[in-house]
Design a protein around this motif. Structure first.
Motif, PDB file in Angstrom:
ATOM      1  N   HIS A 145       0.818  -1.211   0.000  1.00 31.53           N
ATOM      2  CA  HIS A 145       0.000   0.000   0.000  1.00 31.53           C
ATOM      3  C   HIS A 145       0.858   1.271   0.000  1.00 31.53           C
ATOM      4  N   HIS A 146       1.877   1.320   0.865  1.00 34.00           N
ATOM      5  CA  HIS A 146       2.627   2.556   1.026  1.00 34.00           C
ATOM      6  C   HIS A 146       3.852   2.662   0.109  1.00 34.00           C
ATOM      7  N   LEU A 147       4.486   1.566  -0.208  1.00 35.55           N
ATOM      8  CA  LEU A 147       5.675   1.629  -1.057  1.00 35.55           C
ATOM      9  C   LEU A 147       5.349   1.342  -2.531  1.00 35.55           C
ATOM     10  N   ALA A 148       4.515   0.324  -2.762  1.00 35.15           N
ATOM     11  CA  ALA A 148       4.146   0.002  -4.148  1.00 35.15           C
ATOM     12  C   ALA A 148       2.955   0.832  -4.617  1.00 35.15           C
ATOM     13  N   GLU A 149       2.357   1.560  -3.691  1.00 34.14           N
ATOM     14  CA  GLU A 149       1.229   2.446  -3.988  1.00 34.14           C
ATOM     15  C   GLU A 149       0.054   1.711  -4.621  1.00 34.14           C
ATOM     16  N   LEU A 150      -0.230   0.513  -4.114  1.00 37.78           N
ATOM     17  CA  LEU A 150      -1.395  -0.241  -4.569  1.00 37.78           C
ATOM     18  C   LEU A 150      -2.592   0.114  -3.687  1.00 37.78           C
ATOM     19  N   GLY A 151      -3.748   0.127  -4.295  1.00 42.97           N
ATOM     20  CA  GLY A 151      -4.964   0.388  -3.536  1.00 42.97           C
ATOM     21  C   GLY A 151      -5.407  -0.852  -2.785  1.00 42.97           C
ATOM     22  N   VAL A 152      -6.351  -0.662  -1.880  1.00 41.50           N
ATOM     23  CA  VAL A 152      -6.860  -1.765  -1.065  1.00 41.50           C
ATOM     24  C   VAL A 152      -7.437  -2.862  -1.961  1.00 41.50           C
ATOM     25  N   ALA A 153      -8.181  -2.484  -2.999  1.00 46.79           N
ATOM     26  CA  ALA A 153      -8.786  -3.480  -3.890  1.00 46.79           C
ATOM     27  C   ALA A 153      -7.719  -4.305  -4.611  1.00 46.79           C
ATOM     28  N   GLU A 154      -6.646  -3.650  -5.057  1.00 48.45           N
ATOM     29  CA  GLU A 154      -5.573  -4.367  -5.751  1.00 48.45           C
ATOM     30  C   GLU A 154      -4.867  -5.346  -4.813  1.00 48.45           C
ATOM     31  N   ILE A 155      -4.647  -4.913  -3.583  1.00 47.33           N
ATOM     32  CA  ILE A 155      -3.989  -5.782  -2.611  1.00 47.33           C
ATOM     33  C   ILE A 155      -4.890  -6.975  -2.299  1.00 47.33           C
ATOM     34  N   ALA A 156      -6.177  -6.716  -2.136  1.00 43.09           N
ATOM     35  CA  ALA A 156      -7.126  -7.796  -1.851  1.00 43.09           C
ATOM     36  C   ALA A 156      -7.126  -8.830  -2.973  1.00 43.09           C
ATOM     37  N   ARG A 157      -7.124  -8.360  -4.228  1.00 45.51           N
ATOM     38  CA  ARG A 157      -7.078  -9.293  -5.364  1.00 45.51           C
ATOM     39  C   ARG A 157      -5.782 -10.096  -5.351  1.00 45.51           C
ATOM     40  N   GLN A 158      -4.676  -9.417  -5.124  1.00 45.63           N
ATOM     41  CA  GLN A 158      -3.379 -10.093  -5.135  1.00 45.63           C
ATOM     42  C   GLN A 158      -3.285 -11.134  -4.024  1.00 45.63           C
TER      43      GLN A 158
ATOM     44  N   GLU B 143     -11.595  -7.030   0.765  1.00 45.94           N
ATOM     45  CA  GLU B 143     -11.035  -5.695   0.983  1.00 45.94           C
ATOM     46  C   GLU B 143     -11.043  -5.319   2.458  1.00 45.94           C
ATOM     47  N   GLY B 144     -12.064  -5.731   3.183  1.00 48.50           N
ATOM     48  CA  GLY B 144     -12.124  -5.451   4.620  1.00 48.50           C
ATOM     49  C   GLY B 144     -10.954  -6.086   5.369  1.00 48.50           C
ATOM     50  N   THR B 145     -10.529  -7.244   4.916  1.00 50.48           N
ATOM     51  CA  THR B 145      -9.381  -7.911   5.542  1.00 50.48           C
ATOM     52  C   THR B 145      -8.118  -7.086   5.331  1.00 50.48           C
ATOM     53  N   VAL B 146      -7.954  -6.561   4.128  1.00 51.19           N
ATOM     54  CA  VAL B 146      -6.777  -5.732   3.837  1.00 51.19           C
ATOM     55  C   VAL B 146      -6.807  -4.480   4.697  1.00 51.19           C
ATOM     56  N   ARG B 147      -7.985  -3.833   4.808  1.00 55.00           N
ATOM     57  CA  ARG B 147      -8.079  -2.640   5.644  1.00 55.00           C
ATOM     58  C   ARG B 147      -7.746  -2.967   7.105  1.00 55.00           C
ATOM     59  N   SER B 148      -8.158  -4.126   7.563  1.00 57.71           N
ATOM     60  CA  SER B 148      -7.851  -4.562   8.928  1.00 57.71           C
ATOM     61  C   SER B 148      -6.347  -4.769   9.094  1.00 57.71           C
ATOM     62  N   TRP B 149      -5.712  -5.438   8.132  1.00 53.73           N
ATOM     63  CA  TRP B 149      -4.252  -5.640   8.187  1.00 53.73           C
ATOM     64  C   TRP B 149      -3.518  -4.301   8.229  1.00 53.73           C
ATOM     65  N   LEU B 150      -3.973  -3.364   7.393  1.00 51.29           N
ATOM     66  CA  LEU B 150      -3.320  -2.054   7.353  1.00 51.29           C
ATOM     67  C   LEU B 150      -3.465  -1.332   8.693  1.00 51.29           C
ATOM     68  N   ALA B 151      -4.663  -1.352   9.250  1.00 54.77           N
ATOM     69  CA  ALA B 151      -4.902  -0.655  10.522  1.00 54.77           C
ATOM     70  C   ALA B 151      -4.081  -1.282  11.648  1.00 54.77           C
ATOM     71  N   ARG B 152      -4.101  -2.613  11.732  1.00 62.49           N
ATOM     72  CA  ARG B 152      -3.355  -3.285  12.791  1.00 62.49           C
ATOM     73  C   ARG B 152      -1.840  -3.073  12.619  1.00 62.49           C
ATOM     74  N   GLY B 153      -1.387  -3.155  11.390  1.00 69.20           N
ATOM     75  CA  GLY B 153       0.044  -2.967  11.125  1.00 69.20           C
ATOM     76  C   GLY B 153       0.493  -1.563  11.466  1.00 69.20           C
ATOM     77  N   ARG B 154      -0.306  -0.569  11.088  1.00 67.26           N
ATOM     78  CA  ARG B 154       0.039   0.823  11.407  1.00 67.26           C
ATOM     79  C   ARG B 154       0.074   1.048  12.915  1.00 67.26           C
ATOM     80  N   ALA B 155      -0.881   0.465  13.623  1.00 71.44           N
ATOM     81  CA  ALA B 155      -0.938   0.639  15.082  1.00 71.44           C
ATOM     82  C   ALA B 155       0.302   0.025  15.736  1.00 71.44           C
ATOM     83  N   LYS B 156       0.705  -1.159  15.277  1.00 72.02           N
ATOM     84  CA  LYS B 156       1.885  -1.798  15.864  1.00 72.02           C
ATOM     85  C   LYS B 156       3.153  -1.013  15.535  1.00 72.02           C
TER      86      LYS B 156
END
Length: 162
Positions: A119-132, A137-150
């Motif tokens: 998301h931050h380095l490859a500049e992919l959107g949540v939908a692209e990451i979810a497909r990959q 998409e909700g899972t990706v948003r959860s991963w991003l939120a948890r990762g940022r918090a940690k």
């Protein structure tokens, strides 16, 4: 009345070492000097009936050998110049901020780390990451939120400016 041509083998035996030593002194490479001297004598052999009638056939062979050596040095300089231009420029190593970030990313679960990097380095959107990743998409948003918090908990201002 034509004079008989001297045998090439005698000529070679009498002059090879002397020419090879001269080239060695010029090139600084014994094997290369011998190879180039050998090449010059091979060329002389091909034209021996004509060259053998020269006042000094060894001068002809010496000139050919020196020309070969000079050509070899020019090719080497050209190749070295090309290689020097192809080399990567040296850059400074990573700064303390980057080291801290990489270390902190290494503590995250793989899915959170991949999501943050994509998301931050490859500049992919949540939908692209979810497909990959083959997730919602909700899972990706959860991963991003948890990762940022940690990361935020680990990367306090003291760590960033240590």
């Amino acid at each position: 009345m034509d004079m008989p041509e001297p045998p090439f083998t005698e000529f070679y035996g009498a002059h090879f070492q002397r020419i090879a030593v001269q080239l060695y002194a010029y090139l600084g490479d014994h094997a290369e000097a011998q190879d180039l001297a050998q090449e010059a004598f091979c060329r002389a052999l091909q034209q021996w009936p004509r060259i053998s009638r020269y006042d000094d056939p060894s001068a002809w062979v010496r000139r050919v050998a020196w020309n070969l050596a000079t050509s070899r040095l020019r090719r080497l300089q050209t190749a070295l110049g090309f290689l020097a231009r192809q080399r990567e420029q040296h850059v400074e190593g990573p700064g303390p901020d980057r080291v801290a970030l990489v270390a902190a990313l290494g503590t995250l679960p793989a899915n959170q780390r991949r999501a943050l990097v994509l998301h931050h380095l490859a500049e992919l959107g949540v939908a692209e990451i979810a497909r990959q990743e083959g997730v919602a998409e909700g899972t990706v948003r959860s991963w991003l939120a948890r990762g940022r918090a940690k990361l935020a908990a680990q990367l306090t201002p003291e760590v960033w400016h240590a």
